[in-house]
Design a protein around this motif. Structure first.
Motif, short mmCIF file in Angstrom:
data_model
loop_
_atom_site.label_atom_id
_atom_site.label_comp_id
_atom_site.label_asym_id
_atom_site.label_seq_id
_atom_site.Cartn_x
_atom_site.Cartn_y
_atom_site.Cartn_z
N LEU A 1 50.16 131.86 153.52
CA LEU A 1 49.68 133.23 153.62
C LEU A 1 48.16 133.26 153.81
O LEU A 1 47.43 132.46 153.23
N LYS A 2 47.71 134.20 154.61
CA LYS A 2 46.27 134.43 154.74
C LYS A 2 45.73 134.95 153.41
O LYS A 2 46.45 135.56 152.62
N PRO A 3 44.45 134.74 153.13
CA PRO A 3 43.88 135.19 151.85
C PRO A 3 44.12 136.66 151.57
O PRO A 3 44.38 137.05 150.42
N GLU A 4 44.06 137.51 152.59
CA GLU A 4 44.23 138.95 152.36
C GLU A 4 45.67 139.34 152.04
O GLU A 4 45.94 140.49 151.67
N HIS A 5 46.61 138.39 152.18
CA HIS A 5 48.02 138.69 151.90
C HIS A 5 48.58 137.88 150.73
O HIS A 5 49.77 137.97 150.44
N GLU A 6 47.72 137.11 150.06
CA GLU A 6 48.22 136.25 148.99
C GLU A 6 48.70 137.03 147.77
O GLU A 6 49.46 136.52 146.96
N TYR A 7 48.26 138.28 147.66
CA TYR A 7 48.62 139.09 146.49
C TYR A 7 49.76 140.04 146.83
O TYR A 7 49.81 141.19 146.41
N SER A 8 50.71 139.56 147.64
CA SER A 8 51.84 140.37 148.10
C SER A 8 53.11 139.98 147.35
O SER A 8 53.25 138.85 146.88
N MET A 9 54.02 140.94 147.23
CA MET A 9 55.37 140.63 146.80
C MET A 9 56.23 140.36 148.03
O MET A 9 56.10 141.06 149.05
N ILE A 10 57.10 139.37 147.92
CA ILE A 10 58.06 139.10 148.99
C ILE A 10 59.41 139.66 148.55
O ILE A 10 59.95 139.27 147.51
N SER A 11 59.91 140.60 149.32
CA SER A 11 61.17 141.28 148.98
C SER A 11 62.30 140.71 149.83
O SER A 11 62.35 140.93 151.04
N GLY A 12 63.19 139.97 149.19
CA GLY A 12 64.36 139.45 149.88
C GLY A 12 65.39 140.55 150.08
O GLY A 12 65.51 141.48 149.29
N ALA A 13 66.14 140.44 151.16
CA ALA A 13 67.12 141.48 151.49
C ALA A 13 68.40 141.30 150.70
O ALA A 13 68.77 140.19 150.30
N MET A 14 69.07 142.43 150.46
CA MET A 14 70.41 142.42 149.88
C MET A 14 71.42 142.57 151.02
O MET A 14 71.52 143.62 151.65
N LEU A 15 72.16 141.48 151.29
CA LEU A 15 73.25 141.54 152.24
C LEU A 15 74.55 141.78 151.46
O LEU A 15 74.66 141.46 150.28
N TYR B 1 58.07 148.63 138.11
CA TYR B 1 57.11 147.53 138.19
C TYR B 1 56.52 147.43 139.60
O TYR B 1 55.31 147.21 139.76
N GLY B 2 57.37 147.60 140.61
CA GLY B 2 56.86 147.58 141.98
C GLY B 2 55.85 148.68 142.23
O GLY B 2 54.82 148.48 142.89
N TRP B 3 56.13 149.88 141.67
CA TRP B 3 55.18 150.99 141.82
C TRP B 3 53.90 150.70 141.04
O TRP B 3 52.79 150.95 141.54
N ARG B 4 54.03 150.18 139.83
CA ARG B 4 52.85 149.94 138.98
C ARG B 4 51.88 148.95 139.63
O ARG B 4 50.66 149.13 139.59
N CYS B 5 52.43 147.89 140.20
CA CYS B 5 51.57 146.85 140.76
C CYS B 5 50.97 147.26 142.11
O CYS B 5 49.95 146.71 142.53
N LYS B 6 51.63 148.17 142.82
CA LYS B 6 51.17 148.66 144.12
C LYS B 6 50.80 147.51 145.07
O LYS B 6 49.69 147.48 145.65
N PRO B 7 51.70 146.56 145.27
CA PRO B 7 51.38 145.44 146.16
C PRO B 7 51.70 145.78 147.61
O PRO B 7 52.28 146.82 147.92
N GLU B 8 51.32 144.90 148.49
CA GLU B 8 51.88 144.87 149.83
C GLU B 8 53.24 144.19 149.71
O GLU B 8 53.39 143.20 149.00
N PHE B 9 54.25 144.71 150.40
CA PHE B 9 55.58 144.09 150.39
C PHE B 9 55.81 143.39 151.72
O PHE B 9 55.63 143.99 152.79
N ILE B 10 56.21 142.13 151.65
CA ILE B 10 56.54 141.37 152.85
C ILE B 10 58.04 141.14 152.88
O ILE B 10 58.64 140.68 151.91
#
Length: 623
Positions: free
Chosen positions: A269-283, A367-376
């Protein structure tokens, strides 16, 4: 520039790959595995397109989020003559387009031949992949995508934390997949990975399942929130400390390659995206090619909503939609990633604290709202989950989903644009209109426990006790056989025969006139102002969010069926019970209006305590 192996060409051999081969390869011929030698055979002359959910490369997102600058395919083949070339897609593609300039032709031969294809990427490339055109049977092995990076990869220590309560069939299979395909893989991830399984039911054989880098953690029934929180704490305190933790549900099937790709993505990840959450899909576990959700948001009426429509991951245009989708402005006000598969940087935990002690439901959304991350999100990062409609539980959907969002909103300011009082009111009215008085009382149980303030929920063991009470108090269901016997003794249900019921009858509704709609609204289906005993019965679905208004109007009894579980219940209109519940609701609302400001202050003041390591260690008996 450093080279980096990002993703293996995935060709699994399991029922899912046999039923949904289009997730891996599109072809008019079959693929078969030779398990002894570990290679795949493309059976006969044909065209085999690997621009698929698991085997395409998410070029657009890799260029956006990572330090990747160039892309290359490596693969080894033998057998008949064949041609390998890159494919590409743009935002309007319905079919992949071969890039002729990249074509590599191999003559027939009995020895393995290595092929490296340097990809040609344009500004409009969304996905890239490859196609193999064969003149006969061809075997392939050792395929992977290699990236060139502008910077060296980061060091990552990854934890996979899952919480289970008596789901041995799912969990033990996933543990074995992780052990065999990650811990013993010999790949870089093997030395930087730990799996913690929080066993809330204490039913797993710890001695048999514990192994190098896999640890079973027996604990009390503290719910998903408690189990995931213990996993977070263990990730923070292991040596060396984890940099990221994946939170994953127990009733899921996994592809270990998704975990490997998550690890590799984190490393580049680029430095500006290192503080992101990665959201896996539900199939969908039942329909393995269908994606139900990857990110979600809280609607203005307090409902949990997926950001994307249902997508079919064997369709190329759906893969492109999935990659290019951007949440709307309204979605971004309360965006979250579900903890069926969510990767969180541990620095984010240190900064924002731990989850709230709400047992299940709303822990991940808050928790997702509280942290306010970028989601990948990214194609191929996923799990397969049991569909929610197949496991409807009133204790969760009426008690927990009433209480927990209100606790979350008052404690941390969660989803400020969402009206959870309206959501509570709507759930109550739905149950009352459908004569679901027992489950309507669960709604008020949840509301009243919220009204007790933070001192109530912070008590050790209270989350479990209230959830167990909700399970005891919810509407009791009978098997179809038991229900039929009860129906045969009820004159109102004369003629009811479960053998003649099908999904069409359960799901269908009847139209209403404007006047009928108005009367039903004002009278709550003949229970308010104008009271009627009703006539006859209707058969409707069990799920609480369904409102077959035309089918239920004017009825005396309702037969509610969960055809997934083959269970149901018989409900009878009871105007007196309706009135008692309404009276209780109005009393609760008067109390809420009088004390809302005080409750908001008390919950907000408790935030730091409820999300602290000290509180949770005591709560989980970790001291």
């Amino acid at each position: 520039m450093p080279s980096f192996t990002f993703a293996n060409i995935l060709l699994e051999s399991n029922p899912r790959s046999e039923n949904y081969p289009g997730l891996y390869c599109r072809a008019d011929r079959a693929l078969s595995l030779n398990p002894q030698d570990g290679f795949w055979m493309l059976t006969g002359a044909g065209t085999f397109d690997f621009t698929t959910y698991f085997n395409s490369l998410s070029v657009m997102k890799l260029l956006k989020y990572t330090t990747a600058t160039h892309f290359r395919l490596h693969i080894e083949l033998r057998g008949s003559a064949c041609t390998i070339m890159q494919t590409t897609t743009d935002q309007f593609s319905k079919e992949s387009v071969p890039v002729e300039e990249t074509a590599v032709h191999l003559d027939a031969g009995d020895d393995w031949q290595s092929v490296d294809v340097d990809f040609r990427i344009t500004d409009t490339t969304v996905l890239a992949g490859f196609v193999i055109e064969t003149e006969g049977a061809v075997e392939l092995r050792n395929g992977y995508y290699e990236l060139e990076l502008s910077d060296d990869p980061h060091d990552v220590e990854l934890v996979l934390a899952t919480t289970t309560f008596k789901k041995e069939g799912f969990v033990t299979g996933n543990i074995e997949l992780v052990r065999r395909n990650i811990v013993e893989s010999g790949e870089d991830i093997a030395d930087h990975f730990n799996m913690y399984v929080m066993d809330n039911g204490r039913t797993l054989d710890k001695e048999a399942l514990d192994s190098d880098r896999i640890t079973i953690v027996p604990e009390g029934n503290v719910g998903g929130a408690g189990g995931f929180t213990r996993g977070m704490i263990m990730a923070l305190e292991q040596n060396p400390p984890a940099t990221h933790v994946i939170l994953m549900d127990d009733d899921v099937a996994i592809s270990p390659e998704s975990i490997k790709r998550t690890y590799n993505l984190l490393r580049i990840l680029k430095p500006e995206h290192e503080y992101s959450m990665i959201s896996g899909a539900m199939l969908n576990y039942r329909i393995g090619e269908d994606q139900c959700e990857d990110t979600g948001y809280m609607g203005p009426r307090g409902d949990f909503l997926p950001c994307k429509p249902m997508l079919r991951m064997t369709l190329l245009d759906d893969l492109i939609y999935n990659e290019m989708f951007e949440p709307s402005k309204d979605m971004r006000t309360a965006l979250y990633a579900g903890w069926w598969y969510c990767c969180i940087p541990t620095d984010m935990i240190r900064k924002n604290g731990l989850p709230l002690p709400v047992f299940v439901r709303s822990d991940d959304t808050e928790y997702g709202w509280r942290c306010k991350p970028e989601f990948i999100t990214m194609n191929s990062l996923c799990i397969w989950h049991m569909p929610f409609q197949e496991k409807y539980d009133a204790a969760v959907e009426r008690y927990q989903t009433t209480r927990n969002p209100l606790i979350s909103q008052f404690t941390t300011g969660f989803a400020p644009e969402s009206d959870f009082i309206y959501a509570m009111h709507n759930k109550l009215r739905l149950e009352l209109k459908k004569f679901g008085y027992t489950n309507a009382e669960l709604v008020l149980d949840g509301f009243e426990d919220f009204l007790k303030g933070p001192r109530f929920i912070e008590q050790k063991g209270m989350a479990e006790r209230t959830f167990l009470a909700a399970n005891r108090n919810k509407e009791k269901l009978m098997t179809f056989e038991e229900l039929q016997k009860v129906a045969e003794r009820d004159p109102v249900l004369k003629g009811f025969d479960i053998r003649k019921i099908d999904r069409q009858l359960i799901d269908e509704d009847s139209p209403r006139t404007y006047t009928e709609r108005l009367v039903d609204y004002v009278t709550d289906n003949g229970q308010r102002y104008i009271r009627t005993s009703g006539d006859g019965y209707a058969v409707i679905p069990l799920m609480g969010w369904v409102y077959p208004a035309g089918a239920i109007r004017g009825k005396q009894k309702l037969v509610v069926l969960d055809w997934y579980a083959r269970k149901g219940a018989i409900r009878t209109k009871d105007a007196e019970r309706y009135r008692a519940i309404r009276k209780r609701y109005l009393r609760d609302m008067r109390y809420y209006r009088a004390h809302a400001a005080r409750l908001r202050e008390e919950y907000a003041a408790a935030r730091d305590k409820l999300t602290s390591i000290e509180f949770w260690k005591d709560y989980l008996d970790m001291n």
